[in-house]
Design an enzyme around this catalytic site. Structure first.
Site, PDB file in Angstrom:
ATOM      1  N   HIS A   1      35.218  62.466  15.020  1.00 47.45           N
ATOM      2  CA  HIS A   1      33.709  61.888  15.887  1.00 47.45           C
ATOM      3  C   HIS A   1      33.684  63.379  16.671  1.00 47.45           C
ATOM      4  O   HIS A   1      34.054  63.524  17.278  1.00 47.45           O
ATOM      5  CB  HIS A   1      33.923  61.205  16.621  1.00 47.45           C
ATOM      6  CG  HIS A   1      34.190  59.983  15.697  1.00 47.45           C
ATOM      7  ND1 HIS A   1      35.285  59.060  15.782  1.00 47.45           N
ATOM      8  CD2 HIS A   1      33.613  58.807  15.563  1.00 47.45           C
ATOM      9  CE1 HIS A   1      35.324  57.549  14.362  1.00 47.45           C
ATOM     10  NE2 HIS A   1      33.860  58.011  15.116  1.00 47.45           N
ATOM     11  N   ASN A   2      33.364  64.163  16.513  1.00 47.44           N
ATOM     12  CA  ASN A   2      32.972  65.649  16.706  1.00 47.44           C
ATOM     13  C   ASN A   2      30.801  66.435  16.830  1.00 47.44           C
ATOM     14  O   ASN A   2      30.746  65.172  16.381  1.00 47.44           O
ATOM     15  CB  ASN A   2      33.295  66.832  16.498  1.00 47.44           C
ATOM     16  CG  ASN A   2      33.412  66.654  14.599  1.00 47.44           C
ATOM     17  OD1 ASN A   2      32.226  66.671  14.371  1.00 47.44           O
ATOM     18  ND2 ASN A   2      34.552  67.086  14.128  1.00 47.44           N
ATOM     19  N   PHE A   3      30.399  67.095  17.314  1.00 47.19           N
ATOM     20  CA  PHE A   3      29.007  67.535  17.243  1.00 47.19           C
ATOM     21  C   PHE A   3      28.705  67.677  15.897  1.00 47.19           C
ATOM     22  O   PHE A   3      27.183  67.100  15.393  1.00 47.19           O
ATOM     23  CB  PHE A   3      28.779  68.911  17.971  1.00 47.19           C
ATOM     24  CG  PHE A   3      27.524  69.323  17.640  1.00 47.19           C
ATOM     25  CD1 PHE A   3      26.482  68.889  18.430  1.00 47.19           C
ATOM     26  CD2 PHE A   3      26.908  70.582  17.108  1.00 47.19           C
ATOM     27  CE1 PHE A   3      25.211  68.737  18.457  1.00 47.19           C
ATOM     28  CE2 PHE A   3      25.739  70.719  17.312  1.00 47.19           C
ATOM     29  CZ  PHE A   3      24.753  69.960  17.420  1.00 47.19           C
TER      30      PHE A   3
ATOM     31  N   HIS B   1      29.416  65.543  13.301  1.00 41.73           N
ATOM     32  CA  HIS B   1      29.348  64.518  12.958  1.00 41.73           C
ATOM     33  C   HIS B   1      28.248  63.947  13.782  1.00 41.73           C
ATOM     34  O   HIS B   1      27.515  63.264  12.377  1.00 41.73           O
ATOM     35  CB  HIS B   1      30.710  63.361  13.491  1.00 41.73           C
ATOM     36  CG  HIS B   1      30.456  61.786  13.537  1.00 41.73           C
ATOM     37  ND1 HIS B   1      29.764  61.088  11.914  1.00 41.73           N
ATOM     38  CD2 HIS B   1      29.953  61.251  14.379  1.00 41.73           C
ATOM     39  CE1 HIS B   1      29.866  59.832  12.452  1.00 41.73           C
ATOM     40  NE2 HIS B   1      30.307  59.955  13.295  1.00 41.73           N
TER      41      HIS B   1
ATOM     42  N   HIS C   1      24.592  58.896  19.516  1.00 45.07           N
ATOM     43  CA  HIS C   1      25.567  57.775  19.386  1.00 45.07           C
ATOM     44  C   HIS C   1      26.761  57.913  19.015  1.00 45.07           C
ATOM     45  O   HIS C   1      27.716  57.228  19.463  1.00 45.07           O
ATOM     46  CB  HIS C   1      25.153  57.068  18.096  1.00 45.07           C
ATOM     47  CG  HIS C   1      25.925  58.357  16.294  1.00 45.07           C
ATOM     48  ND1 HIS C   1      25.515  59.147  16.106  1.00 45.07           N
ATOM     49  CD2 HIS C   1      27.139  57.374  16.164  1.00 45.07           C
ATOM     50  CE1 HIS C   1      26.811  59.582  15.669  1.00 45.07           C
ATOM     51  NE2 HIS C   1      27.352  59.060  15.301  1.00 45.07           N
ATOM     52  N   ASP C   2      27.483  59.062  18.980  1.00 41.31           N
ATOM     53  CA  ASP C   2      29.339  59.314  19.675  1.00 41.31           C
ATOM     54  C   ASP C   2      29.005  59.711  20.975  1.00 41.31           C
ATOM     55  O   ASP C   2      30.262  61.095  21.072  1.00 41.31           O
ATOM     56  CB  ASP C   2      29.678  59.385  18.415  1.00 41.31           C
ATOM     57  CG  ASP C   2      30.340  58.043  17.216  1.00 41.31           C
ATOM     58  OD1 ASP C   2      30.735  57.529  18.352  1.00 41.31           O
ATOM     59  OD2 ASP C   2      29.886  58.495  16.361  1.00 41.31           O
TER      60      ASP C   2
ATOM     61  N   ASP D   1      25.319  56.265  10.843  1.00 41.07           N
ATOM     62  CA  ASP D   1      26.318  56.308  11.268  1.00 41.07           C
ATOM     63  C   ASP D   1      27.801  56.046   9.993  1.00 41.07           C
ATOM     64  O   ASP D   1      28.935  57.705  10.159  1.00 41.07           O
ATOM     65  CB  ASP D   1      26.851  54.860  11.993  1.00 41.07           C
ATOM     66  CG  ASP D   1      28.052  55.262  12.714  1.00 41.07           C
ATOM     67  OD1 ASP D   1      28.051  57.045  12.681  1.00 41.07           O
ATOM     68  OD2 ASP D   1      28.288  54.395  13.493  1.00 41.07           O
TER      69      ASP D   1
ATOM     70  N   ALA E   1      42.070  54.233   1.345  1.00 40.61           N
ATOM     71  CA  ALA E   1      41.198  54.058   3.087  1.00 40.61           C
ATOM     72  C   ALA E   1      39.963  53.842   2.189  1.00 40.61           C
ATOM     73  O   ALA E   1      39.107  53.169   2.763  1.00 40.61           O
ATOM     74  CB  ALA E   1      41.526  55.089   3.534  1.00 40.61           C
ATOM     75  N   GLN E   2      39.372  54.478   0.952  1.00 42.55           N
ATOM     76  CA  GLN E   2      37.997  54.612   1.046  1.00 42.55           C
ATOM     77  C   GLN E   2      38.216  52.956  -0.334  1.00 42.55           C
ATOM     78  O   GLN E   2      36.553  52.457   0.137  1.00 42.55           O
ATOM     79  CB  GLN E   2      37.640  55.719   0.075  1.00 42.55           C
ATOM     80  CG  GLN E   2      37.886  57.007   0.482  1.00 42.55           C
ATOM     81  CD  GLN E   2      37.337  57.303   2.402  1.00 42.55           C
ATOM     82  OE1 GLN E   2      37.429  56.676   3.707  1.00 42.55           O
ATOM     83  NE2 GLN E   2      35.264  57.604   2.348  1.00 42.55           N
TER      84      GLN E   2
END
Length: 522
Positions: A256-258, A260, A296-297, A406, A456-457
């Site tokens: 969750h960074n720029f 993203h 959004h984040d 998202d 996970a996917q």
């Protein structure tokens, strides 16, 4: 996945080196760093010297694999930024500065702006005269509040009880912390090649090749290209400052960074073009979609809502355990917009701004995955008889669009999508390790001892992504080949990986059993 990288021919650029033509050839798979070294070497400039690339008109060229090519009749020049005698540096600086000034003069139509600014100043002076008393009263209230806060501090011996909160800003902090640490002059304007401009409109865009300043320039281009700068009467400098403030209020989390933020915003821009939303939605709607995607984040701490609630953080307490992160993202977004120098909606009428604010909040809150089933079910009930003239239908569509963007990484080519899985798992593992150390519940899909990349996917793609994108496909059939089929291919890819993992696990188990039996026989 279905999409894969195609092979590209090498690129050629021509340089002016001491009055001679120097031909430089490089692969499109080179990194910007490698290209800079190649250009420096070709121009007899020492390694690790900061350089800039200018075209024949003096405009800056972005040094990256998609930079526009030229010809021997239109040479580029490599200019060192940290070498040469003081006089030479000054000449180069003055030359670049004059070129930039000339471009800004043309781009922003100084003469027209002068008239507009003069008219606005006259209107503002009149408003100040009419509302002068209100301003005085507001300042008096601010002073009274500050005096009251100081008195409370002194009476309490300067002690405040603070809760452990993994959020960047305390809401009592001075709003100026949200201002960008850099100002516009250090944020250069990159010339985007036509190839980059076209790639930006597609879900296959590779988001890993770009530095932060280049991503900022791409976002700036999107707002201009969609007509949002004109629609909201945004000062281009204000747009730059806003984007800088946005970038600096994303943390350096693994996921969750720029980058993203840019990834989600670029996918929104791509879906607007792919689904021809310019013909179906208003410019106001597109501005809301893009701005919600960008914001959004904001200030995501790297720990999800479950952790916030279980750990009883300040965010969870403030928002009563109801979407604490999404509420925080909204709050930071509008703290930034409350700064006049960063307010891209500063020229919008107050009533219109209220509607824009409410719509952006609605979209950001919709990104809470706890509400996924509720939002998708609402859209399914409308999609078969969707009415673009119905405001509630449009509101629901916008919520689903931002949700798609998202969590859209698996729509992209494998080489672009798979690194995001690693980033997400890294962030999950950091959280689960902390939860274990604090004695909090740990979700199995976040536990490094239980989860693998395929496990996970597979479930997420099969039961979340594909059903949602197939529902959107009913309204926009054109996304099937470009967005839905890659998801199906990705599901198959991870199922094959899981089969391989299971087979290896079974073989290892049998080997262990055989060794154990052999030991007993002896």
């Amino acid at each position: 996945m279905g999409s894969s990288s195609s092979s590209y021919a090498p690129k050629t650029v021509y340089l002016d080196v001491d009055g001679k033509v120097q031909k430089v050839v490089f692969s499109r798979h080179c990194s910007p760093c490698d290209i800079r070294e190649l250009l420096s070497s070709s121009s007899n400039i020492p390694r690790n010297t900061a350089i800039t690339l200018l075209d024949s008109g003096g405009a800056m060229i972005s040094i990256d694999p998609t930079m526009p090519t030229n010809s021997p009749n239109s040479l580029y020049k490599v200019v060192p930024l940290s070498t040469g005698q003081p006089g030479e540096k000054e000449d180069v600086f003055q030359n670049v500065l004059s070129q930039v000034a000339e471009q800004f003069s043309r781009a922003f139509r100084i003469n027209e702006l002068k008239t507009e600014v003069t008219n606005r100043l006259a209107m503002l002076e009149k408003r100040v005269e009419l509302e002068g008393l209100k301003v005085v009263e507001i300042e008096k209230c601010k002073n009274d509040l500050k005096r009251l806060r100081d008195e409370m501090t002194s009476r309490g011996g300067g002690r405040f009880v603070e809760m452990n909160c993994p959020c960047k800003y305390n809401f009592s902090d001075d709003g100026k912390k949200l201002s960008p640490r850099r100002d516009v002059p250090s944020y250069p304007k990159y010339t985007l090649s036509q190839e980059t401009i076209e790639a930006l409109k597609k879900p296959t865009f590779d988001v890993w090749h770009w530095e932060h300043n280049e991503m900022l320039s791409c976002l700036e281009y999107m707002y201009h290209d969609l007509g949002l700068v004109k629609e909201f009467n945004i000062n281009p400098i204000t747009l730059k400052r806003w984007l800088l403030a946005i970038q600096e209020n994303y943390r350096s989390n693994p996921f969750h960074n720029f980058r993203h933020c840019f990834c989600v915003s670029q996918m929104m821009y791509g879906m607007i073009h792919l689904c021809n939303l310019q013909e179906r939605l208003t410019l106001g709607d597109m501005g809301i979609l893009m701005t919600a995607a960008v914001c959004h984040d904001l200030d995501h701490p790297g720990y999800n809502n479950t952790y916030q609630i279980n750990a009883r953080t300040e965010l969870a307490v403030r928002y009563n355990d109801i979407s604490p992160l999404e509420n925080h993202h909204c709050a930071v977004a509008f703290q930034i917009l409350s700064l006049p120098e960063c307010n891209i909606f500063g020229n919008v009428e107050p009533e219109a701004f209220k509607q824009i604010r409410q719509a952006i909040i609605t979209l950001i809150l919709a990104t809470d995955m706890a509400r996924h089933g509720e939002i998708l079910e609402s859209f399914k009930q409308k999609v078969d008889n969707f009415d673009f003239a119905n405001e509630e239908h449009i509101r629901c569509l916008k919520m689903v669009l931002i949700k798609c963007c998202d969590i859209s990484n698996e729509v992209r080519p494998t080489e672009v999508a798979e690194p995001w899985v690693d980033c997400l798992l890294e962030e999950y593992f950091i959280q689960s390790d902390r939860e274990k150390s604090e004695g909090l519940p740990v979700a199995p899909f976040m536990d490094r001892d239980k989860v693998t990349k395929p496990t996970a996917q597979i479930g997420f793609i099969k039961f979340v992504l594909i059903p949602m994108f197939e529902t959107v496909m009913k309204l926009f059939p054109q996304i099937e080949e470009i967005m839905v089929q890659p998801l199906r291919d990705s599901r198959d890819h991870y199922e094959e990986l899981k089969q391989i993992d299971d087979a290896m696990t079974e073989a290892q188990k049998k080997k262990t059993e055989n060794m154990s039996l052999g030991g007993k026989k002896k």
